[in-house]
Scaffold this motif. Sequence first.
Motif, PDB file in Angstrom:
ATOM      1  N   ALA A 175      39.751  32.756  31.959  1.00 48.79           N
ATOM      2  CA  ALA A 175      39.305  31.595  32.727  1.00 48.79           C
ATOM      3  C   ALA A 175      37.988  31.903  33.437  1.00 48.79           C
ATOM      4  CB  ALA A 175      40.377  31.196  33.740  1.00 48.79           C
ATOM      5  N   GLU A 176      37.442  30.894  34.096  1.00 43.42           N
ATOM      6  CA  GLU A 176      36.224  31.081  34.877  1.00 43.42           C
ATOM      7  C   GLU A 176      36.506  32.013  36.060  1.00 43.42           C
ATOM      8  OE1 GLU A 176      33.037  29.906  34.381  1.00 43.42           O
ATOM      9  OE2 GLU A 176      33.877  29.437  32.411  1.00 43.42           O
ATOM     10  N   PRO A 177      35.493  32.782  36.500  1.00 38.69           N
ATOM     11  CA  PRO A 177      35.696  33.658  37.665  1.00 38.69           C
ATOM     12  C   PRO A 177      36.155  32.881  38.893  1.00 38.69           C
ATOM     13  CG  PRO A 177      33.668  34.227  36.529  1.00 38.69           C
ATOM     14  CD  PRO A 177      34.162  32.959  35.901  1.00 38.69           C
ATOM     15  N   LEU A 178      36.958  33.522  39.708  1.00 37.99           N
ATOM     16  CA  LEU A 178      37.494  32.905  40.914  1.00 37.99           C
ATOM     17  C   LEU A 178      36.479  33.006  42.051  1.00 37.99           C
ATOM     18  CD1 LEU A 178      41.027  34.481  40.629  1.00 37.99           C
ATOM     19  CD2 LEU A 178      40.577  32.023  40.544  1.00 37.99           C
ATOM     20  N   SER A 179      35.992  31.890  42.522  1.00 35.80           N
ATOM     21  CA  SER A 179      34.998  31.904  43.599  1.00 35.80           C
ATOM     22  C   SER A 179      35.593  32.439  44.894  1.00 35.80           C
ATOM     23  CB  SER A 179      34.427  30.502  43.823  1.00 35.80           C
ATOM     24  OG  SER A 179      35.446  29.592  44.180  1.00 35.80           O
ATOM     25  N   SER A 180      36.907  32.275  45.083  1.00 37.05           N
ATOM     26  CA  SER A 180      37.544  32.786  46.295  1.00 37.05           C
ATOM     27  C   SER A 180      37.463  34.303  46.361  1.00 37.05           C
ATOM     28  CB  SER A 180      39.000  32.339  46.364  1.00 37.05           C
ATOM     29  OG  SER A 180      39.714  32.799  45.236  1.00 37.05           O
TER      30      SER A 180
END
Length: 345
Positions: free
Chosen positions: A322-327
Motif C-alpha cells: 500500500a501507499e506509505p503511512l503519513s502518520s
Amino acid sequence: MNARRVMAAPPASSAPHVPVLLDAVLEALAADRPGLAVDGTFGAGGYTRALLAGHPDLRVVAIDRDPGALAAGEGLAAESGGRLRLAAGRFGALDALAAEPADWVVLDIGVSSMQIDQAERGFSFRQDGPLDMRMSRDGISAADIVNGAEEAQLADIVFHYGEERRSRAVARAIIEARRRGRIETTAQLADLVAGVVRTDPASGIHPATRTFQGLRIAVNDELGELVRALHAAERLLKPGGRLAVVTFHSLEDRIVKQFLSARSGRAVQASRHVPSVERPAPRSFLPVTKGPVLPSEAEMAANPRSRSAKLRAAERTEVPAAEPLSSLEALAALPGDTPLPGGRR
C-alpha cells in the motif's frame, strides 16, 4: 503469548559482538530453506552469520551505511562461497539495494555496539572523543547540530528524539556554553548536560543518555530510515516472506507496532503531529509474534545492551504493498519545518 522472554543462543567465538535476541529472530524468520535474506543492519554480522549457517543454499544481502562495518565483513563474505553480498547504503532503500524479491528481512535498529565502543566515532558519553555520531561518516555531525542549531530546535531534538524532560534546560545550557566557544567533544557535552540533568546514581543511567540519543537519531535520521525500511520491506518481500525487527527504545517500537498494526488490518493510532486516524489498508502482513518478544533474564545479564530490546515479526501476504503511512512519517519528524544545520530537515 504477549511479551514472552526467550533464551539467547551463545555467541559464536569468532563474533566480536553478541547479536540481540538471536534465537528469537531465527525462530520468527524460519529461514531454514533456500532463498534470499536481507540483513538491513549488518553491523558485526551476527544475524548474517547465523542465517548463512541455517541452510547451505540460503543467500544473504547484508546492508550497512558504515564503511567500517562493511570492511570488517569482507572476511565473512569471502568465506561464504558467494552466498553473501555486502551492499553499502541505508536500509531505508533495502528494496533497491537487494535488487530482487526476498524471502526474509531482518532489521536491528539503532547504533551498534562496535560504534559505541570506538571513542573516535563520538557516540558515547563514557569515553571522550570528537562529537561526531555519523554512522556513514559523512553529512552533518552532532557537533554541527550542537553548535549550529537554534535553541528551540535543540530543545525539540532532545525532547522528541531523546525523550528528555529537561530538554529546554539542556538547550539553554548549550547556547550559553557556545558563547564561550565551540563544543567539540563528547566529554564537553556530557559534562554540560550533567550540570542541568539529575539522575539517580543507583540507576546507573548517565544524565546525558537521553540527550546523546536524541542527537544521534537526528544526525542519522534513524526514525525516518526505519519508516522507509518498513515500507521497503513490504515492497520487497515475497508472499510468505517474513520480516523481523529488533528495536531498543519506545520511539522505534511505536513506529514498528503501528506499521504492523495498520498492515495487519487494525487501525493506526493518531500520531502527535497528525490528528486524524488513518484507515487500515488490506492485510499485507500477518503477525508472527503476538506482542513483542523480550530477552530472557539470562540474556540481559550476559549482554546488558539487550535489556530494552523488543522483537516484532510478521509474514507477508499476497496483498500488494500500500501507499506509505503519513502518520508514521510524522512520528519520525520533528515538529515545524526548520532544517537542521546543513539543510536536511
